[in-house]
Design a protein around this motif. Structure first.
Motif, PDB file in Angstrom:
ATOM      1  N   MET A   1       0.847  -1.203   0.000  1.00  0.00           N
ATOM      2  CA  MET A   1       0.000   0.000   0.000  1.00  0.00           C
ATOM      3  C   MET A   1       0.877   1.246   0.000  1.00  0.00           C
ATOM      4  SD  MET A   1      -2.833   1.135   2.818  1.00  0.00           S
ATOM      5  CE  MET A   1      -3.915  -0.229   2.523  1.00  0.00           C
ATOM      6  N   ARG A   2       0.400   2.307  -0.675  1.00  0.00           N
ATOM      7  CA  ARG A   2       1.173   3.564  -0.697  1.00  0.00           C
ATOM      8  C   ARG A   2       1.300   4.113   0.724  1.00  0.00           C
ATOM      9  NH1 ARG A   2      -2.251   8.178  -0.097  1.00  0.00           N
ATOM     10  NH2 ARG A   2      -4.428   7.485  -0.057  1.00  0.00           N
ATOM     11  N   ALA A   3       2.313   4.992   0.930  1.00  0.00           N
ATOM     12  CA  ALA A   3       2.492   5.584   2.259  1.00  0.00           C
ATOM     13  C   ALA A   3       1.324   6.525   2.546  1.00  0.00           C
ATOM     14  CB  ALA A   3       3.812   6.330   2.300  1.00  0.00           C
ATOM     15  N   LEU A   4       0.748   6.364   3.706  1.00  0.00           N
ATOM     16  CA  LEU A   4      -0.418   7.169   4.089  1.00  0.00           C
ATOM     17  C   LEU A   4      -0.005   8.260   5.057  1.00  0.00           C
ATOM     18  CD1 LEU A   4      -2.810   4.199   5.000  1.00  0.00           C
ATOM     19  CD2 LEU A   4      -2.873   5.539   2.882  1.00  0.00           C
ATOM     20  N   ARG A   5      -0.752   9.379   5.028  1.00  0.00           N
ATOM     21  CA  ARG A   5      -0.608  10.386   6.086  1.00  0.00           C
ATOM     22  C   ARG A   5      -1.599  10.000   7.189  1.00  0.00           C
ATOM     23  NH1 ARG A   5       0.606  14.431   9.360  1.00  0.00           N
ATOM     24  NH2 ARG A   5      -0.783  16.221   9.488  1.00  0.00           N
ATOM     25  N   VAL A   6      -1.064   9.674   8.380  1.00  0.00           N
ATOM     26  CA  VAL A   6      -1.912   9.161   9.464  1.00  0.00           C
ATOM     27  C   VAL A   6      -1.802  10.089  10.675  1.00  0.00           C
ATOM     28  CG1 VAL A   6      -2.450   7.173  10.925  1.00  0.00           C
ATOM     29  CG2 VAL A   6      -1.347   6.815   8.703  1.00  0.00           C
ATOM     30  N   ILE A   7      -2.941  10.472  11.230  1.00  0.00           N
ATOM     31  CA  ILE A   7      -2.949  11.203  12.500  1.00  0.00           C
ATOM     32  C   ILE A   7      -3.512  10.265  13.558  1.00  0.00           C
ATOM     33  CG2 ILE A   7      -3.946  13.134  13.801  1.00  0.00           C
ATOM     34  CD1 ILE A   7      -4.029  14.705  11.142  1.00  0.00           C
ATOM     35  N   VAL A   8      -2.725  10.068  14.616  1.00  0.00           N
ATOM     36  CA  VAL A   8      -3.178   9.256  15.741  1.00  0.00           C
ATOM     37  C   VAL A   8      -3.572  10.232  16.849  1.00  0.00           C
ATOM     38  CG1 VAL A   8      -2.533   7.512  17.438  1.00  0.00           C
ATOM     39  CG2 VAL A   8      -1.571   7.406  15.122  1.00  0.00           C
ATOM     40  N   VAL A   9      -4.823  10.191  17.259  1.00  0.00           N
ATOM     41  CA  VAL A   9      -5.295  11.098  18.318  1.00  0.00           C
ATOM     42  C   VAL A   9      -5.122  10.388  19.657  1.00  0.00           C
ATOM     43  CG1 VAL A   9      -7.208  12.481  19.189  1.00  0.00           C
ATOM     44  CG2 VAL A   9      -6.969  12.073  16.716  1.00  0.00           C
ATOM     45  N   GLY A  10      -4.206  10.883  20.487  1.00  0.00           N
ATOM     46  CA  GLY A  10      -3.985  10.288  21.806  1.00  0.00           C
ATOM     47  C   GLY A  10      -2.666   9.546  21.887  1.00  0.00           C
ATOM     48  N   GLY A  11      -1.843   9.943  22.841  1.00  0.00           N
ATOM     49  CA  GLY A  11      -0.517   9.331  23.012  1.00  0.00           C
ATOM     50  C   GLY A  11      -0.465   8.421  24.230  1.00  0.00           C
ATOM     51  N   GLY A  12      -1.524   7.623  24.450  1.00  0.00           N
ATOM     52  CA  GLY A  12      -1.487   6.568  25.474  1.00  0.00           C
ATOM     53  C   GLY A  12      -0.765   5.354  24.892  1.00  0.00           C
ATOM     54  N   ILE A  13      -0.874   4.237  25.589  1.00  0.00           N
ATOM     55  CA  ILE A  13      -0.155   3.029  25.154  1.00  0.00           C
ATOM     56  C   ILE A  13      -0.613   2.601  23.756  1.00  0.00           C
ATOM     57  CG2 ILE A  13       0.138   0.559  25.651  1.00  0.00           C
ATOM     58  CD1 ILE A  13      -0.068   1.399  28.675  1.00  0.00           C
ATOM     59  N   GLY A  14      -1.937   2.625  23.524  1.00  0.00           N
ATOM     60  CA  GLY A  14      -2.466   2.189  22.233  1.00  0.00           C
ATOM     61  C   GLY A  14      -2.041   3.108  21.099  1.00  0.00           C
ATOM     62  N   GLY A  15      -2.151   4.409  21.304  1.00  0.00           N
ATOM     63  CA  GLY A  15      -1.793   5.365  20.251  1.00  0.00           C
ATOM     64  C   GLY A  15      -0.316   5.321  19.918  1.00  0.00           C
ATOM     65  N   MET A  16       0.515   5.238  20.950  1.00  0.00           N
ATOM     66  CA  MET A  16       1.966   5.190  20.709  1.00  0.00           C
ATOM     67  C   MET A  16       2.334   3.911  19.948  1.00  0.00           C
ATOM     68  SD  MET A  16       3.364   7.941  21.934  1.00  0.00           S
ATOM     69  CE  MET A  16       5.082   7.639  22.314  1.00  0.00           C
ATOM     70  N   ALA A  17       1.742   2.792  20.356  1.00  0.00           N
ATOM     71  CA  ALA A  17       2.064   1.520  19.687  1.00  0.00           C
ATOM     72  C   ALA A  17       1.609   1.543  18.229  1.00  0.00           C
ATOM     73  CB  ALA A  17       1.405   0.360  20.424  1.00  0.00           C
ATOM     74  N   ALA A  18       0.422   2.106  17.975  1.00  0.00           N
ATOM     75  CA  ALA A  18      -0.071   2.170  16.587  1.00  0.00           C
ATOM     76  C   ALA A  18       0.865   3.030  15.750  1.00  0.00           C
ATOM     77  CB  ALA A  18      -1.488   2.750  16.571  1.00  0.00           C
ATOM     78  N   ALA A  19       1.295   4.163  16.308  1.00  0.00           N
ATOM     79  CA  ALA A  19       2.171   5.064  15.552  1.00  0.00           C
ATOM     80  C   ALA A  19       3.504   4.390  15.235  1.00  0.00           C
ATOM     81  CB  ALA A  19       2.393   6.348  16.355  1.00  0.00           C
TER      82      ALA A  19
ATOM     83  N   ALA B   1      -4.777  -2.516  28.383  1.00  0.00           N
ATOM     84  CA  ALA B   1      -3.620  -2.044  27.611  1.00  0.00           C
ATOM     85  C   ALA B   1      -3.109  -3.132  26.673  1.00  0.00           C
ATOM     86  CB  ALA B   1      -2.517  -1.603  28.561  1.00  0.00           C
ATOM     87  N   ASN B   2      -3.198  -4.389  27.123  1.00  0.00           N
ATOM     88  CA  ASN B   2      -2.753  -5.500  26.261  1.00  0.00           C
ATOM     89  C   ASN B   2      -3.581  -5.556  24.980  1.00  0.00           C
ATOM     90  OD1 ASN B   2      -0.713  -7.410  27.857  1.00  0.00           O
ATOM     91  ND2 ASN B   2      -2.121  -6.512  29.323  1.00  0.00           N
ATOM     92  N   LEU B   3      -4.886  -5.344  25.128  1.00  0.00           N
ATOM     93  CA  LEU B   3      -5.751  -5.372  23.939  1.00  0.00           C
ATOM     94  C   LEU B   3      -5.522  -4.139  23.066  1.00  0.00           C
ATOM     95  CD1 LEU B   3      -9.034  -6.819  25.468  1.00  0.00           C
ATOM     96  CD2 LEU B   3      -7.380  -7.996  24.018  1.00  0.00           C
ATOM     97  N   ALA B   4      -5.196  -3.001  23.695  1.00  0.00           N
ATOM     98  CA  ALA B   4      -4.870  -1.808  22.901  1.00  0.00           C
ATOM     99  C   ALA B   4      -3.627  -2.080  22.046  1.00  0.00           C
ATOM    100  CB  ALA B   4      -4.637  -0.613  23.829  1.00  0.00           C
ATOM    101  N   LEU B   5      -2.663  -2.798  22.624  1.00  0.00           N
ATOM    102  CA  LEU B   5      -1.444  -3.152  21.865  1.00  0.00           C
ATOM    103  C   LEU B   5      -1.799  -4.100  20.718  1.00  0.00           C
ATOM    104  CD1 LEU B   5       0.937  -3.686  24.924  1.00  0.00           C
ATOM    105  CD2 LEU B   5       1.186  -1.916  23.169  1.00  0.00           C
ATOM    106  N   GLU B   6      -2.668  -5.075  21.009  1.00  0.00           N
ATOM    107  CA  GLU B   6      -3.113  -5.986  19.934  1.00  0.00           C
ATOM    108  C   GLU B   6      -3.793  -5.206  18.803  1.00  0.00           C
ATOM    109  OE1 GLU B   6      -5.779  -9.060  21.030  1.00  0.00           O
ATOM    110  OE2 GLU B   6      -4.545  -9.858  22.631  1.00  0.00           O
ATOM    111  N   ASP B   7      -4.690  -4.278  19.186  1.00  0.00           N
ATOM    112  CA  ASP B   7      -5.401  -3.475  18.173  1.00  0.00           C
ATOM    113  C   ASP B   7      -4.398  -2.794  17.250  1.00  0.00           C
ATOM    114  OD1 ASP B   7      -7.841  -3.951  19.480  1.00  0.00           O
ATOM    115  OD2 ASP B   7      -7.895  -1.995  20.463  1.00  0.00           O
ATOM    116  N   ALA B   8      -3.395  -2.153  17.887  1.00  0.00           N
ATOM    117  CA  ALA B   8      -2.422  -1.349  17.146  1.00  0.00           C
ATOM    118  C   ALA B   8      -1.682  -2.197  16.117  1.00  0.00           C
ATOM    119  CB  ALA B   8      -1.434  -0.723  18.137  1.00  0.00           C
ATOM    120  N   VAL B   9      -1.220  -3.362  16.566  1.00  0.00           N
ATOM    121  CA  VAL B   9      -0.429  -4.230  15.690  1.00  0.00           C
ATOM    122  C   VAL B   9      -1.304  -4.819  14.588  1.00  0.00           C
ATOM    123  CG1 VAL B   9       0.749  -6.469  15.727  1.00  0.00           C
ATOM    124  CG2 VAL B   9       1.334  -4.713  17.404  1.00  0.00           C
ATOM    125  N   THR B  10      -2.539  -5.178  14.942  1.00  0.00           N
ATOM    126  CA  THR B  10      -3.457  -5.769  13.954  1.00  0.00           C
ATOM    127  C   THR B  10      -3.762  -4.762  12.845  1.00  0.00           C
ATOM    128  OG1 THR B  10      -4.456  -7.102  15.694  1.00  0.00           O
ATOM    129  CG2 THR B  10      -5.722  -6.853  13.666  1.00  0.00           C
TER     130      THR B  10
END
Ligand SMILES: Cc1cc2nc3c(=O)[nH]c(=O)nc-3n(C[C@H](O)[C@H](O)[C@H](O)COP(=O)(O)OP(=O)(O)OC[C@H]3O[C@@H](n4cnc5c(N)ncnc54)[C@H](O)[C@@H]3O)c2cc1C
Length: 379
Positions: free
Chosen positions: A1-19, A294-303
């Motif tokens: 997939m082409r590189a996307l411009r992504v804004i993650v709202v929130g720098g908690g565990i889930g947001g940081m992991a997704a970024a 938080a564990n599920l937030a990490l799973e969400d991010a990676v998925t």
């Protein structure tokens, strides 16, 4: 997939992991966080094998393990201090991998370094999201910006959720409140676990640097606060509980005690709308009784990041919703049920619960958690 411009709202565990996950795949990612700093949180966190696998997938698992406490003995005791059930931590580790405890500040330190400070915009409060086709506009304290994909990782009171599910029901108070605190170093303590009383529980979690993370939960009216300070309330409630609770409370700095009422989020009809996806507590805030939020937030991010590799954006988001909603809903419901039983206060019910726990074999608890621990990142 082409590189996307992504804004993650929130720098908690889930947001940081997704970024981190998206940045590692070459996407142009920014985290917008309303606080002036991320992760200055004085409490601990239990990371289960599923969460650790997600941290491995974003390249920080080894570093987290090196700063975490593994394999402490644990279980549940009754109010008099007798063991009701011991968790066979070796068996859990053999089957799924170790369970560890980490100081949240250490975890954030690792996540912040992995992401890079220049991808983190602090002091930005998101006020709304306009879902246009195909782009999304994010409104914030200083104006508005457009992105190809917006991730709502803005926690229990998510603003992004309002755009994704305008009719979502608000978070519900679970009926109990929790204090969290960390002691000065206690070199001799390796044994953790919980003590369950009548409408009150207390948890002890040793950390790697010999400090001890503790929590106490009690049935209380929503919003109730102690007029003479939260530490006084903790001492009143738990000061005469079985060893080592009193001596650990002596090692707590009163100013460091945090109190939060416990909420859960009623099930959402979707985690995705247009090119906006919710993750972590914004999508499925749950009671902390399984230590899985938080564990599920990490799973969400990676998925989410992995699915974006293998297909077109809208299709990836559809698959994200289909994969994550049933799993997180089932675990949130189970966590709530455990919380209800743990907070029982009617004496006959408490006695019956304690007897049932005493008769439970050591493997039963790990089996109850099997559904949570058996997760692996999508290929
Ligand atoms: C007492 C207690 C104990 C717990 N123990 C565990 C445990 O042992 N293990 C476990 O896995 N989970 C545990 N949890 C749950 C866990 O803390 C949460 O599930 C997890 O932190 C959620 O992470 P998140 O990134 O989704 O949301 P959050 O951590 O809530 O982060 C959201 C971020 O978004 C920011 N934000 C919010 N609104 C805006 C806005 N409008 N604009 C910009 N930024 C915004 C916030 O400042 C925050 O930094 C516990 C919870 C409690 C209450």
């Amino acid at each position: 997939m082409r590189a996307l411009r992504v804004i993650v709202v929130g720098g908690g565990i889930g947001g940081m992991a997704a970024a981190i996950a998206l940045h590692r795949r070459g996407h142009d990612v920014e985290v917008w966080e309303r606080a002036a700093a991320v992760g200055e949180v004085g409490s601990g966190l239990t990371l289960w094998p599923n969460g650790l696998r997600a941290l491995d997938a974003i390249g920080v698992g080894a570093e987290v393990r090196s700063r975490a406490m593994a394999d402490t003995e644990g279980g549940i005791r009754d109010r008099s201090g007798r063991w009701l059930t011991r968790t066979d931590t070796e068996k859990v580790a053999d089957r799924y991998g170790p369970v560890v405890a980490v100081h949240r500040a250490d975890l954030f330190d690792i996540l912040r370094t992995a992401l890079g400070e220049d991808r983190l915009r602090l002091g930005v409060t998101v006020t709304g999201v306009d879902i246009e086709d195909p782009a999304v506009q994010v409104l914030h304290s200083g104006g508005a910006e457009t992105a190809d994909l917006v991730i709502g990782a803005d926690g229990l009171r998510s603003v992004v959720r309002t755009a994704v599910c305008p009719h979502a029901r608000p978070p519900r108070y679970a009926g109990y409140t929790a204090w969290r605190m960390i002691t000065e170093p206690q070199p001799d303590l390796r044994q953790g676990g919980q003590i369950w009383g009548s409408g009150e529980i207390f948890g002890i979690v040793p950390l790697a640097d010999h400090r001890v993370y503790m929590f106490g939960a009690v049935n209380a009216a929503e919003g109730e606060r102690a007029p003479d300070g939260e530490f006084s309330a903790v001492r009143r409630r738990f000061g005469a509980w079985p060893d080592p609770v009193p001596r650990l409370l002596d090692a707590v700095s009163p100013d460091s005690v945090m109190r939060h009422d416990i909420y859960h989020l009623p099930d959402l009809p979707t985690f995705v709308r247009g090119r906006v996806a919710l993750l972590g507590d914004a999508a499925h805030a749950m009671t902390p009784n399984m230590g899985q939020g938080a564990n599920l937030a990490l799973e969400d991010a990676v998925t989410l990041a992995a699915l974006l590799d293998n297909g077109e954006l809208d299709d990836a988001l559809r698959r994200y919703d289909a994969l994550r909603r049933p799993r997180t809903r089932a675990l949130a419901h189970r966590s709530r049920r455990i919380g209800t039983v743990a907070q029982w206060s009617w004496t006959p019910a408490v006695r019956a619960r304690d007897t049932a726990l005493r008769l439970m074999p050591g493997w039963a608890m790990p089996r109850a958690f099997a559904r949570a621990l058996d997760w692996a990142p999508p290929a």
